[in-house]
Write a protein that holds these residues in place. Structure first.
Motif, PDB file in Angstrom:
ATOM      1  N   MET A   1       0.875  -1.290   0.047  1.00 26.30           N
ATOM      2  CA  MET A   1       0.060   0.103   0.012  1.00 26.30           C
ATOM      3  C   MET A   1       0.864   1.156  -0.123  1.00 26.30           C
ATOM      4  N   ARG A   2       0.481   2.146  -0.754  1.00 24.58           N
ATOM      5  CA  ARG A   2       0.968   3.664  -0.561  1.00 24.58           C
ATOM      6  C   ARG A   2       1.176   4.322   0.559  1.00 24.58           C
ATOM      7  N   GLN A   3       2.049   4.677   1.024  1.00 23.27           N
ATOM      8  CA  GLN A   3       2.030   5.439   2.345  1.00 23.27           C
ATOM      9  C   GLN A   3       1.514   6.861   2.134  1.00 23.27           C
ATOM     10  N   ASP A   4       1.957   7.494   0.960  1.00 29.85           N
ATOM     11  CA  ASP A   4       1.639   8.775   0.730  1.00 29.85           C
ATOM     12  C   ASP A   4       0.042   8.961   0.127  1.00 29.85           C
ATOM     13  N   HIS A   5      -0.422   9.964   0.029  1.00 33.16           N
ATOM     14  CA  HIS A   5      -1.936  10.274  -0.381  1.00 33.16           C
ATOM     15  C   HIS A   5      -1.784  10.319  -1.801  1.00 33.16           C
ATOM     16  N   LEU A   6      -3.038   9.916  -2.000  1.00 31.78           N
ATOM     17  CA  LEU A   6      -3.248   9.989  -3.680  1.00 31.78           C
ATOM     18  C   LEU A   6      -3.405  11.593  -4.161  1.00 31.78           C
ATOM     19  N   SER A   7      -2.841  11.673  -5.251  1.00 36.42           N
ATOM     20  CA  SER A   7      -3.061  13.176  -5.785  1.00 36.42           C
ATOM     21  C   SER A   7      -4.248  13.398  -6.252  1.00 36.42           C
ATOM     22  N   TRP A   8      -4.697  14.645  -6.769  1.00 36.76           N
ATOM     23  CA  TRP A   8      -6.261  14.918  -7.443  1.00 36.76           C
ATOM     24  C   TRP A   8      -6.374  14.092  -8.731  1.00 36.76           C
ATOM     25  N   ASP A   9      -5.141  14.285  -9.297  1.00 39.03           N
ATOM     26  CA  ASP A   9      -5.256  13.574 -10.700  1.00 39.03           C
ATOM     27  C   ASP A   9      -5.360  12.189 -10.551  1.00 39.03           C
ATOM     28  N   GLU A  10      -4.787  11.663  -9.726  1.00 38.32           N
ATOM     29  CA  GLU A  10      -4.997  10.126  -9.334  1.00 38.32           C
ATOM     30  C   GLU A  10      -6.344   9.843  -9.030  1.00 38.32           C
ATOM     31  N   LEU A  11      -6.788  10.678  -8.162  1.00 33.10           N
ATOM     32  CA  LEU A  11      -8.316  10.307  -7.769  1.00 33.10           C
ATOM     33  C   LEU A  11      -9.444  10.448  -8.894  1.00 33.10           C
ATOM     34  N   TRP A  12      -9.129  11.591  -9.894  1.00 38.07           N
ATOM     35  CA  TRP A  12     -10.048  11.776 -10.743  1.00 38.07           C
ATOM     36  C   TRP A  12      -9.597  10.651 -11.780  1.00 38.07           C
ATOM     37  N   ALA A  13      -8.569  10.121 -11.876  1.00 37.51           N
ATOM     38  CA  ALA A  13      -8.362   9.092 -12.936  1.00 37.51           C
ATOM     39  C   ALA A  13      -9.018   7.716 -12.210  1.00 37.51           C
ATOM     40  N   ALA A  14      -8.918   7.608 -10.942  1.00 43.30           N
ATOM     41  CA  ALA A  14      -9.724   6.541 -10.491  1.00 43.30           C
ATOM     42  C   ALA A  14     -11.190   6.439 -10.768  1.00 43.30           C
ATOM     43  N   TRP A  15     -11.588   7.845 -10.425  1.00 40.99           N
ATOM     44  CA  TRP A  15     -13.134   8.063 -10.742  1.00 40.99           C
ATOM     45  C   TRP A  15     -13.631   7.787 -12.300  1.00 40.99           C
ATOM     46  N   ASP A  16     -12.613   8.401 -13.147  1.00 39.14           N
ATOM     47  CA  ASP A  16     -12.788   8.241 -14.449  1.00 39.14           C
ATOM     48  C   ASP A  16     -12.931   6.645 -14.861  1.00 39.14           C
ATOM     49  N   HIS A  17     -12.011   5.944 -14.241  1.00 39.36           N
ATOM     50  CA  HIS A  17     -12.002   4.593 -14.500  1.00 39.36           C
ATOM     51  C   HIS A  17     -13.298   3.668 -13.911  1.00 39.36           C
ATOM     52  N   GLN A  18     -13.440   4.364 -13.002  1.00 37.47           N
ATOM     53  CA  GLN A  18     -14.818   3.631 -12.185  1.00 37.47           C
ATOM     54  C   GLN A  18     -16.141   3.952 -12.814  1.00 37.47           C
ATOM     55  N   ARG A  19     -16.082   5.041 -13.485  1.00 35.68           N
ATOM     56  CA  ARG A  19     -17.292   5.470 -14.339  1.00 35.68           C
ATOM     57  C   ARG A  19     -17.057   4.464 -15.539  1.00 35.68           C
ATOM     58  N   GLY A  20     -16.242   3.883 -15.989  1.00 43.70           N
ATOM     59  CA  GLY A  20     -16.066   3.107 -17.179  1.00 43.70           C
ATOM     60  C   GLY A  20     -15.210   3.774 -18.170  1.00 43.70           C
ATOM     61  N   GLY A  21     -14.564   4.699 -17.764  1.00 42.71           N
ATOM     62  CA  GLY A  21     -13.834   5.385 -18.844  1.00 42.71           C
ATOM     63  C   GLY A  21     -12.682   4.884 -18.932  1.00 42.71           C
ATOM     64  N   ASP A  22     -11.711   5.528 -19.636  1.00 46.91           N
ATOM     65  CA  ASP A  22     -10.380   5.114 -19.929  1.00 46.91           C
ATOM     66  C   ASP A  22      -9.684   5.029 -18.854  1.00 46.91           C
ATOM     67  N   GLY A  23      -8.536   4.509 -19.107  1.00 48.84           N
ATOM     68  CA  GLY A  23      -7.402   4.393 -17.842  1.00 48.84           C
ATOM     69  C   GLY A  23      -6.824   2.990 -17.633  1.00 48.84           C
ATOM     70  N   ASP A  24      -5.450   2.886 -17.308  1.00 46.38           N
ATOM     71  CA  ASP A  24      -5.129   1.629 -17.401  1.00 46.38           C
ATOM     72  C   ASP A  24      -5.286   0.607 -15.859  1.00 46.38           C
ATOM     73  N   ARG A  25      -6.014  -0.170 -16.055  1.00 46.28           N
ATOM     74  CA  ARG A  25      -6.795  -0.892 -14.797  1.00 46.28           C
ATOM     75  C   ARG A  25      -5.411  -1.223 -13.960  1.00 46.28           C
ATOM     76  N   ALA A  26      -4.564  -1.653 -14.642  1.00 49.63           N
ATOM     77  CA  ALA A  26      -3.156  -2.331 -13.869  1.00 49.63           C
ATOM     78  C   ALA A  26      -2.632  -1.122 -13.156  1.00 49.63           C
ATOM     79  N   ARG A  27      -2.560   0.192 -13.700  1.00 52.98           N
ATOM     80  CA  ARG A  27      -1.881   1.064 -12.979  1.00 52.98           C
ATOM     81  C   ARG A  27      -3.046   1.681 -11.890  1.00 52.98           C
ATOM     82  N   LEU A  28      -4.132   1.236 -12.201  1.00 54.07           N
ATOM     83  CA  LEU A  28      -5.117   2.221 -11.264  1.00 54.07           C
ATOM     84  C   LEU A  28      -5.526   0.904  -9.973  1.00 54.07           C
TER      85      LEU A  28
END
Lengths: 396, 181
Positions: A1-28
């Motif tokens: 697990m990451r020790q640092d907090h997620l950046s906003w861009d990472e959070l948005w990327a996660a949300w985009d992915h969760q909505r079914g959008g693009d994004g590298d699943r392995a990276r997310l």
């Protein structure tokens, strides 16, 4: 697990992915694992989701715009409100409740808007009913429909054809300030021997009527009439019987740009989206054919005023409008019959109307003849501001 | 999709993409009166241009046509100053499954977001619209706007941060006021 907090861009990327959008699943994947274990990031992730829904709420609505067909694919609702996203349940139940609440929000908001739109539509319809009442000013009397669910583009072309003069008497008849009436096609406007396939062949059948919508548009465009100071009588009686292959013709008069628009509705059941060819459109003013044309295979409609035709307005109104039309005689319009989501429309730009607007009184008739022989006419009067809309033409 | 398309196929495309096109037009022109005019024009142009369509995202192709048509129109006349955001009442934000306090907070927050979104540049609003409402990919947005994908990502990131900040601010203000109350 990451020790640092997620950046906003990472959070948005996660949300985009969760909505079914693009994004590298392995990276997310590590991001979602982190979200499950970090309350602070989960909280910020919830904020991201809320922000998304707020953006959708802000931009997804089309308030003030006529909606197309409910909540289905033709609706103006945001995609997110219509499609269930591919979900990965990696967040807390609270977050999901929030998401579900937001989805419900979109549906509720859509319902509210639709109800509100209907109410407003009825209100507007009521507001334009006393069209024939004396108004004393054009701004309060005439209504101009322009907010069609599909207004054809105006296309200019150099293509020209001369049209026979002489309008059928029927099209000169007038029923109130505005009328539409089914007419047999006059000989002058009959189709040539090589006329295109019949309406049935083009998939035209029946008539679509949405007079309520038209009334709303008329009401909305009273503002336009007020702005231009031009009263144009129209509407009433747009709803026509549903003869197969027929058309419903509505002239919605002038806009500020003084373009004459006639909306011709064909059946929504029509299967052809391609432009309908063989539709003859004739404009008669002061008993004279001043414009006529027939749609070509691409839906374009080209014509030219005959230079020998008396200028409209010169005999009936005494307005010296002839000098105004000398320079531009060519007219073009496009008739495009769409089936999906649009009202077919004839959009004519009539320079002499534009140039003489507000200067006098014209009676003009627009007639549309369909390939199968059906014809409709619409009569309208262009009134100067000083002429009350009392249901009868008069001298200014 | 490439090259020509028959009428039935194009009809399906019109049905599918009409909401997106209308929405985009509306948010660029801010004029409900113009939406249908331009939308029909867009589809007509797209239909005529189908033989030259080189493939790729059709909705981006449509979006680009729509955007160009809108800006052509706006260049010809002054854009209406009516804001599409004004009509969106925060009261429409539902209170489903929320306590009254939560509802108040949500309304305040959404109102703040609406205000901030309204203050974004036109391009940023288009990007947010295409991304969040119509779920365009970054590449598609880039195609519509004629930008590089990286530029789109940068702009959307900044715009989103403004929205998140507004949301936080709205929630904070609403929480403060509800506590005072």
């Amino acid at each position: 697990m990451r020790q640092d907090h997620l950046s906003w861009d990472e959070l948005w990327a996660a949300w985009d992915h969760q909505r079914g959008g693009d994004g590298d699943r392995a990276r997310l994947h590590p991001l979602f694992r982190h979200l499950e274990q970090c309350p602070e990031c989960a909280s910020r992730y919830q904020l991201v989701q809320s922000a998304h829904h707020a953006i959708v709420e802000s931009l997804g609505g089309l308030s003030g715009l006529p909606q197309e067909g409910g909540n289905g694919p033709g609706s103006a609702q945001p995609v997110a409100a219509r499609q269930a996203p591919r979900r990965r349940r990696t967040v807390s139940p609270t977050t999901w409740r929030w998401g579900v609440g937001c989805a419900a929000a979109a549906a509720l908001t859509a319902a509210v808007w639709q109800v509100g739109g209907l109410t407003r539509q009825q209100s507007l319809s009521a507001s334009v009913r006393p069209l024939t009442a004396p108004s004393g000013s054009a701004g309060t009397g005439g209504s101009i429909g322009s907010r069609a669910a599909g207004n054809g583009p105006l296309q200019r072309s150099d293509a020209r054809e001369r049209q026979p003069a002489g309008a059928p008497a029927a099209v000169q008849e007038r029923a109130g300030l505005f009328s539409t009436a089914a007419e047999p096609p006059p000989k002058a406007n009959s189709l040539p021997a090589s006329s295109p396939p019949s309406a049935a062949g083009n998939g035209v059948a029946g008539i679509a009527s949405d007079s309520d919508v038209q009334q709303q548009r008329d009401g909305v465009n009273e503002k336009s009439a007020a702005v231009t100071g031009l009263g144009v009588a129209n509407r009433a009686g747009q709803t026509q019987s549903a003869e197969p292959g027929g058309v419903e013709l509505t002239v919605f008069g002038f806009r500020p740009a003084a373009q004459l628009r006639a909306r011709a509705s064909v059946s929504r059941a029509a299967t052809a989206i391609a432009p309908l060819e063989g539709v003859r459109v004739t404009v008669v003013s002061a008993g004279t054919v001043v414009w006529s044309g027939e749609t070509a295979a691409d839906g374009s409609l080209h014509s030219v005023l005959s230079s020998t035709v008396p200028r409209p307005g010169t005999t009936r109104t005494g307005n010296p409008s002839s000098r105004l039309v000398d320079s531009t005689l060519a007219e073009t319009a496009t008739v495009v019959f769409w089936k999906t989501g649009f009202q077919p429309v004839v959009w004519l730009d009539v320079p002499w109307m534009r140039k003489t607007e507000g200067q006098g009184l014209h009676q003009s008739v627009l007639m549309m003849s369909m390939p199968d022989g059906q014809a409709k006419t619409a009569t309208w009067w262009a009134l100067p501001p000083s002429v009350p809309l009392d249901g009868r033409p008069g001298q200014p | 999709m490439r090259g020509g398309v028959n009428a039935a196929e194009f009809e399906r495309l019109v049905r599918e993409y009409s909401p997106m096109v209308r929405s985009l037009i509306y948010h660029i022109t801010r004029s409900p009166d113009d939406v249908d005019d331009i939308a029909q024009d867009v589809f007509l142009r797209a239909f005529q241009a189908m033989p030259t369509f080189r493939g790729g995202s059709f909705r981006a192709f449509l979006g680009r046509i729509a955007r160009n048509r809108c800006y052509d129109l706006l260049r010809q006349r002054r854009a209406s100053s009516a804001s599409p955001f004004l009509a969106l009442a925060a009261d429409d934000w539902p209170s489903a499954e929320r306590s009254p306090e939560e509802t108040v907070v949500a309304r305040e927050a959404v109102a703040e977001v609406i205000r901030v979104v309204g203050q974004l540049s036109q391009v940023d609003r288009e990007i947010l619209l295409l991304r969040h409402v119509h779920e365009f990919t970054y590449d598609e947005i880039a195609a519509v706007l004629g930008m590089r994908s990286g530029a789109v990502r940068t702009r959307i990131s900044r715009a989103r941060q403004k929205v998140v900040a507004a949301l936080e601010r709205g929630q904070r203000d609403a929480s403060g006021s509800s506590q005072l109350g």
